[in-house]
Design a protein around this motif. Structure first.
Motif: not given
Ligand code: 5GP
Ligand code: ZN
Length: 116
Positions: A23-44
């Motif tokens: 996800y991305e907008d003018g305030d933030m970017l959310a992307f997947r962690d390069i070393h995931p600590q769970a099946k899905v691991h996203v950083l905002c």
């Protein structure tokens, strides 16, 4: 937005390092962690460079608030709306490794024992 020359997340925000965007907008970017600590691991990541919660001025407060408010949509886009854990690692004792404030969103599995 004010970014730092050498910060790895600022480089991702500038597009100098690729990321798997959720996800991305003018305030933030959310992307997947390069070393995931769970099946899905996203950083905002808010689109302003600051390292710690204690460094939040008015602008940063607004940005972090917007990030928090957007987490349910980011979780839905990542397919983990059934449940997820939200973590901010602050400082040395918490094992913070990237000094650009960011929110971890972890899910896609039973998240196991709670710390608290
Ligand atoms: P911290 O330990 O500071 O709370 O979290 C930093 C996170 O950033 C770690 O989970 C690490 O795997 C992730 N990370 C570090 N460098 C990169 C990168 O270049 N790309 C992505 N997608 N994640 C990164
Ligand atoms: Zn940064």
């Amino acid at each position: 937005m004010s970014l730092d020359e050498n910060c790895i997340f600022c480089k991702i925000l500038r597009g100098e390092i690729p990321s798997d965007k959720v996800y991305e907008d003018g305030d933030m970017l959310a992307f997947r962690d390069i070393h995931p600590q769970a099946k899905v691991h996203v950083l905002c990541v808010p689109k302003s460079h600051f390292s710690y919660l204690s460094e939040m001025g008015e602008k940063e407060r607004g940005l972090v608030g917007k990030c928090m408010a957007k987490l349910p949509e980011i979780a839905r886009l990542a397919g983990i709306e059934k449940g997820y854990r939200v973590i901010i690692n602050q400082g040395e004792d918490a094992g913070q490794t990237v000094f650009h404030l960011h929110i971890h969103i972890l899910g896609g599995q039973n998240m196991g024992e709670k710390l608290l």
